[in-house]
Design a protein around this motif. Structure first.
Motif, PDB file in Angstrom:
ATOM      1  N   TYR A 130       0.823  -1.194   0.000  1.00 20.01           N
ATOM      2  CA  TYR A 130       0.000   0.000   0.000  1.00 20.01           C
ATOM      3  C   TYR A 130       0.867   1.257   0.000  1.00 20.01           C
ATOM      4  O   TYR A 130       1.571   1.531   0.976  1.00 20.01           O
ATOM      5  CB  TYR A 130      -0.905  -0.036   1.237  1.00 20.01           C
ATOM      6  CG  TYR A 130      -1.764   1.187   1.403  1.00 20.01           C
ATOM      7  CD1 TYR A 130      -2.844   1.412   0.566  1.00 20.01           C
ATOM      8  CD2 TYR A 130      -1.500   2.111   2.404  1.00 20.01           C
ATOM      9  CE1 TYR A 130      -3.637   2.535   0.719  1.00 20.01           C
ATOM     10  CE2 TYR A 130      -2.281   3.234   2.573  1.00 20.01           C
ATOM     11  CZ  TYR A 130      -3.356   3.447   1.716  1.00 20.01           C
ATOM     12  OH  TYR A 130      -4.133   4.554   1.879  1.00 20.01           O
ATOM     13  N   HIS A 131       0.827   2.005  -1.082  1.00 20.69           N
ATOM     14  CA  HIS A 131       1.585   3.258  -1.192  1.00 20.69           C
ATOM     15  C   HIS A 131       3.013   3.183  -0.669  1.00 20.69           C
ATOM     16  O   HIS A 131       3.472   4.058   0.059  1.00 20.69           O
ATOM     17  CB  HIS A 131       0.819   4.399  -0.525  1.00 20.69           C
ATOM     18  CG  HIS A 131      -0.309   4.868  -1.410  1.00 20.69           C
ATOM     19  ND1 HIS A 131      -0.203   5.942  -2.246  1.00 20.69           N
ATOM     20  CD2 HIS A 131      -1.519   4.336  -1.623  1.00 20.69           C
ATOM     21  CE1 HIS A 131      -1.331   6.068  -2.922  1.00 20.69           C
ATOM     22  NE2 HIS A 131      -2.137   5.106  -2.581  1.00 20.69           N
ATOM     23  N   GLY A 132       3.693   2.119  -1.059  1.00 20.80           N
ATOM     24  CA  GLY A 132       5.107   2.009  -0.695  1.00 20.80           C
ATOM     25  C   GLY A 132       5.352   1.551   0.729  1.00 20.80           C
ATOM     26  O   GLY A 132       6.495   1.488   1.163  1.00 20.80           O
ATOM     27  N   ILE A 133       4.274   1.237   1.483  1.00 18.81           N
ATOM     28  CA  ILE A 133       4.469   0.821   2.876  1.00 18.81           C
ATOM     29  C   ILE A 133       4.515  -0.711   2.936  1.00 18.81           C
ATOM     30  O   ILE A 133       3.484  -1.376   2.893  1.00 18.81           O
ATOM     31  CB  ILE A 133       3.348   1.356   3.790  1.00 18.81           C
ATOM     32  CG1 ILE A 133       3.223   2.879   3.620  1.00 18.81           C
ATOM     33  CG2 ILE A 133       3.601   0.975   5.241  1.00 18.81           C
ATOM     34  CD1 ILE A 133       2.032   3.491   4.330  1.00 18.81           C
ATOM     35  N   ALA A 134       5.720  -1.261   3.011  1.00 21.75           N
ATOM     36  CA  ALA A 134       5.865  -2.714   3.051  1.00 21.75           C
ATOM     37  C   ALA A 134       5.757  -3.182   4.495  1.00 21.75           C
ATOM     38  O   ALA A 134       6.101  -2.450   5.418  1.00 21.75           O
ATOM     39  CB  ALA A 134       7.205  -3.118   2.456  1.00 21.75           C
ATOM     40  N   GLY A 135       5.312  -4.410   4.672  1.00 15.83           N
ATOM     41  CA  GLY A 135       5.227  -4.971   6.027  1.00 15.83           C
ATOM     42  C   GLY A 135       3.878  -5.605   6.275  1.00 15.83           C
ATOM     43  O   GLY A 135       2.855  -5.044   5.898  1.00 15.83           O
ATOM     44  N   LYS A 136       3.905  -6.801   6.879  1.00 17.19           N
ATOM     45  CA  LYS A 136       2.653  -7.519   7.124  1.00 17.19           C
ATOM     46  C   LYS A 136       2.359  -7.636   8.613  1.00 17.19           C
ATOM     47  O   LYS A 136       1.400  -8.284   8.993  1.00 17.19           O
ATOM     48  CB  LYS A 136       2.766  -8.942   6.543  1.00 17.19           C
ATOM     49  CG  LYS A 136       2.796  -9.039   5.028  1.00 17.19           C
ATOM     50  CD  LYS A 136       1.430  -9.476   4.507  1.00 17.19           C
ATOM     51  CE  LYS A 136       1.355  -9.635   2.996  1.00 17.19           C
ATOM     52  NZ  LYS A 136       1.906  -8.549   2.231  1.00 17.19           N
ATOM     53  N   SER A 137       3.207  -7.030   9.459  1.00 18.46           N
ATOM     54  CA  SER A 137       2.991  -7.177  10.902  1.00 18.46           C
ATOM     55  C   SER A 137       1.646  -6.553  11.261  1.00 18.46           C
ATOM     56  O   SER A 137       1.169  -5.650  10.571  1.00 18.46           O
ATOM     57  CB  SER A 137       4.102  -6.462  11.671  1.00 18.46           C
ATOM     58  OG  SER A 137       4.040  -5.079  11.396  1.00 18.46           O
ATOM     59  N   PRO A 138       1.040  -7.029  12.360  1.00 20.41           N
ATOM     60  CA  PRO A 138      -0.240  -6.428  12.775  1.00 20.41           C
ATOM     61  C   PRO A 138      -0.101  -4.923  12.980  1.00 20.41           C
ATOM     62  O   PRO A 138      -1.024  -4.163  12.683  1.00 20.41           O
ATOM     63  CB  PRO A 138      -0.547  -7.126  14.103  1.00 20.41           C
ATOM     64  CG  PRO A 138       0.369  -8.278  14.209  1.00 20.41           C
ATOM     65  CD  PRO A 138       1.489  -8.120  13.247  1.00 20.41           C
ATOM     66  N   GLN A 139       1.080  -4.481  13.464  1.00 19.90           N
ATOM     67  CA  GLN A 139       1.251  -3.036  13.708  1.00 19.90           C
ATOM     68  C   GLN A 139       1.148  -2.239  12.405  1.00 19.90           C
ATOM     69  O   GLN A 139       0.492  -1.213  12.344  1.00 19.90           O
ATOM     70  CB  GLN A 139       2.617  -2.756  14.345  1.00 19.90           C
ATOM     71  CG  GLN A 139       2.796  -3.310  15.750  1.00 19.90           C
ATOM     72  CD  GLN A 139       3.600  -4.586  15.746  1.00 19.90           C
ATOM     73  OE1 GLN A 139       3.319  -5.497  14.954  1.00 19.90           O
ATOM     74  NE2 GLN A 139       4.585  -4.684  16.614  1.00 19.90           N
ATOM     75  N   ILE A 140       1.814  -2.741  11.354  1.00 21.50           N
ATOM     76  CA  ILE A 140       1.784  -2.024  10.068  1.00 21.50           C
ATOM     77  C   ILE A 140       0.385  -2.114   9.449  1.00 21.50           C
ATOM     78  O   ILE A 140      -0.132  -1.135   8.906  1.00 21.50           O
ATOM     79  CB  ILE A 140       2.858  -2.590   9.106  1.00 21.50           C
ATOM     80  CG1 ILE A 140       4.239  -2.073   9.510  1.00 21.50           C
ATOM     81  CG2 ILE A 140       2.574  -2.245   7.652  1.00 21.50           C
ATOM     82  CD1 ILE A 140       4.480  -0.594   9.241  1.00 21.50           C
ATOM     83  N   GLN A 141      -0.243  -3.263   9.572  1.00 27.09           N
ATOM     84  CA  GLN A 141      -1.588  -3.407   9.022  1.00 27.09           C
ATOM     85  C   GLN A 141      -2.553  -2.439   9.706  1.00 27.09           C
ATOM     86  O   GLN A 141      -3.412  -1.843   9.060  1.00 27.09           O
ATOM     87  CB  GLN A 141      -2.087  -4.859   9.165  1.00 27.09           C
ATOM     88  CG  GLN A 141      -1.321  -5.866   8.306  1.00 27.09           C
ATOM     89  CD  GLN A 141      -1.214  -5.418   6.851  1.00 27.09           C
ATOM     90  OE1 GLN A 141      -2.192  -5.032   6.231  1.00 27.09           O
ATOM     91  NE2 GLN A 141       0.006  -5.431   6.307  1.00 27.09           N
ATOM     92  N   LYS A 142      -2.352  -2.268  11.008  1.00 27.04           N
ATOM     93  CA  LYS A 142      -3.233  -1.341  11.750  1.00 27.04           C
ATOM     94  C   LYS A 142      -2.983   0.099  11.267  1.00 27.04           C
ATOM     95  O   LYS A 142      -3.923   0.880  11.108  1.00 27.04           O
ATOM     96  CB  LYS A 142      -2.958  -1.478  13.246  1.00 27.04           C
ATOM     97  CG  LYS A 142      -3.921  -0.674  14.068  1.00 27.04           C
ATOM     98  CD  LYS A 142      -3.828  -1.009  15.540  1.00 27.04           C
ATOM     99  CE  LYS A 142      -4.501   0.086  16.340  1.00 27.04           C
ATOM    100  NZ  LYS A 142      -3.622   0.759  17.283  1.00 27.04           N
ATOM    101  N   ILE A 143      -1.703   0.421  11.027  1.00 29.58           N
ATOM    102  CA  ILE A 143      -1.377   1.775  10.553  1.00 29.58           C
ATOM    103  C   ILE A 143      -2.050   2.023   9.202  1.00 29.58           C
ATOM    104  O   ILE A 143      -2.676   3.057   8.978  1.00 29.58           O
ATOM    105  CB  ILE A 143       0.161   1.941  10.455  1.00 29.58           C
ATOM    106  CG1 ILE A 143       0.752   2.019  11.865  1.00 29.58           C
ATOM    107  CG2 ILE A 143       0.534   3.183   9.639  1.00 29.58           C
ATOM    108  CD1 ILE A 143       2.256   1.879  11.937  1.00 29.58           C
TER     109      ILE A 143
END
Ligand SMILES: Nc1ncnc2c1ncn2[C@@H]1O[C@H](COP(=O)(O)OP(=O)(O)OP(=O)(O)O)[C@@H](O)[C@H]1O
Ligand SMILES: [Mg+2]
Length: 434
Positions: A130-143
């Motif tokens: 999503y818009h260059g934001i890599a990461g699947k952790s719950p924290q990143i998904q919440k962001i």
């Protein structure tokens, strides 16, 4: 990375070229805008550092024409304090960033690395990212889900996170995925401007507002009309400016310096901090009312060491980007990723990306192996470990430990260490602890 420098100041040109070459960049420099455009059409430069005021073709024209001959080029404009609003125009013409002169080489380097890792994001979209934001952790998904929820509203957003965690990336996503995406995205960093300059930059002034104000100057709030103003390092904003900002957030109205008339514009305010703002609030350096207003909608980006699950995806993401932009297919072995996972990465995603880039450039091989990573890491550590028995290095380690235990809250760590806050801050500067 291939960089083109365009500046009529020969001494500055030489100094900057030397500094960048020493840091591993390939550099060419020219005196005139016309030469820059010609060279830019002949060779595939990755970035250009362009002086705003030059005889002949000025910086704005160079940005525009370079973009015509090489749409992927990252242009960075260098400007004097007096002409920031013209520099903002350069952003509208496609420049990536503007920076006031005199500027520090490490700031330029940070802009260059951030720009090169973001560039491919703008032009290509990776599946599931999503818009260059890599990461699947719950924290990143919440962001990401918070960004999606609030992006179209006009609520101010406060982004909190250590340096290099991705605050600007999130701010850009908030803008470029929103209904304001066709309006301007204007970044300003409070830590880089003196308080009265900051006030002037934000609110602008009328003719004769103060000695030397011979012309009217539009403020960044007005320039950002219809878009987003991203105010970075807001904890460094002084109380007088904070009052004007609070009023603007509440009413959409502000008053340029020296003006009797007020202006109303439609601007989304996104702010970021990387230090302990609560401490600034309790010390009375940051207005409580503004803090609570900003905090209403906040996004907390945890440091990378608290979401290590994101590391494999960030590494893959970087590797994919690097392969595409450098036209050099590279891979990383699972054993190498394991070693990367075991590191604390205090400089967060920025440090991780910089490390990977160095490894790929220094390693002759197209595969990042555990062996290469280990040898680079031990090389980086040579300095502290050489004196690891010394009192000083023990002190550094102990301070680091306590800071980590207190999640880098300076007051708490100072208490735990039994020293006062200022002493700890001085030690952090001396030992380069962030
Ligand atoms: N989740 C992520 N996915 C991909 N790239 C990321 C991510 N987080 C950060 N980055 C990259 O890391 C670099 C640093 O990010 P950014 O500039 O947004 O950090 P920051 O929090 O604003 O740092 P600072 O406080 O030092 O200004 C950029 O190149 C950015 O693209
Ligand atoms: Mg930033």
């Amino acid at each position: 990375m291939k960089i083109l420098i365009v500046d009529d100041d020969q001494i500055f040109r030489k100094h900057l070229s030397k500094a960048l070459i020493r840091r591993g960049y390939e550099v060419e420099s020219v005196e005139k805008g016309e030469d820059a455009v010609r060279l830019g059409s002949e060779r595939p430069f990755d970035a250009a550092i362009i002086d705003m005021n030059m005889p002949g073709m000025n910086g704005l024209q160079v940005v525009k024409e370079l973009k015509d001959v090489n749409p992927a080029i990252i242009s960075i404009i260098l400007t004097g304090y007096g002409s920031i609003s013209t520099a903002v125009d350069s952003i509208k013409l496609g420049a990536y960033h503007y920076q006031t002169k005199p500027c520090n080489i490490s700031i330029l380097e940070k802009i260059l690395t951030d720009a090169s890792s973001e560039r491919s994001i703008i032009h290509k979209s990776f599946e599931g990212i999503y818009h260059g934001i890599a990461g699947k952790s719950p924290q990143i998904q919440k962001i990401i889900s918070t960004v999606q929820k609030v992006k179209d509203s006009s609520l101010p957003v406060l982004i909190y996170g250590e340096s290099g965690t991705g605050k600007e990336l999130v701010a850009r996503a908030l803008h470029f995925d929103s209904c304001r995406k066709d309006g301007p995205f204007i970044p300003i960093n409070c830590a880089l401007l003196k308080p009265d300059l900051l006030e002037n930059e934000l609110f602008g002034h009328v003719k004769g507002a103060f000695t030397g104000a011979s012309d009217i100057k539009e403020g960044l709030i007005a320039i950002a009309d219809g878009g987003t103003l991203f105010i970075d390092e807001i904890a460094d904003m002084n109380p007088a400016v904070q009052a004007g900002l609070l009023r603007f957030i509440e009413t959409g109205i502000f008053r340029p310096l020296g003006s009797v008339k007020e202006k109303k514009v439609n601007v989304r305010i996104v702010t970021a901090i990387n230090k302990d703002i609560e401490e600034e609030v309790s010390a009375g350096r940051f207005r409580k009312d503004l803090y609570y207003r900003l905090k209403g909608c906040s996004i907390d980006i945890p440091p990378l060491r608290e979401r290590k699950g994101d590391i494999p995806e960030l590494v893959n993401y970087f590797i994919k980007n690097f392969s595409e932009t450098q036209k050099r297919p590279v891979t990383v072995t699972p054993a190498a990723v394991e070693v990367i996972l075991s590191r604390p990465w205090h400089g967060n995603v920025r440090e991780l990306f910089r490390f990977l880039e160095t490894a790929l450039i220094l390693g002759e091989d197209n595969t990042l192996s555990k062996h290469l990573i280990n040898s680079l890491l031990s090389h980086n550590q040579e300095k502290p470990s050489a004196s690891s028995s010394s009192l000083e290095s023990r002190e550094v380690n102990y301070i680091k430990e306590q800071l980590e235990a207190c999640r880098w809250n300076i007051s708490r760590a100072a208490k735990a260490l039994g020293i006062d806050r200022r002493t700890l801050q001085r030690k952090m500067v001396r030992y380069n602890l962030r």
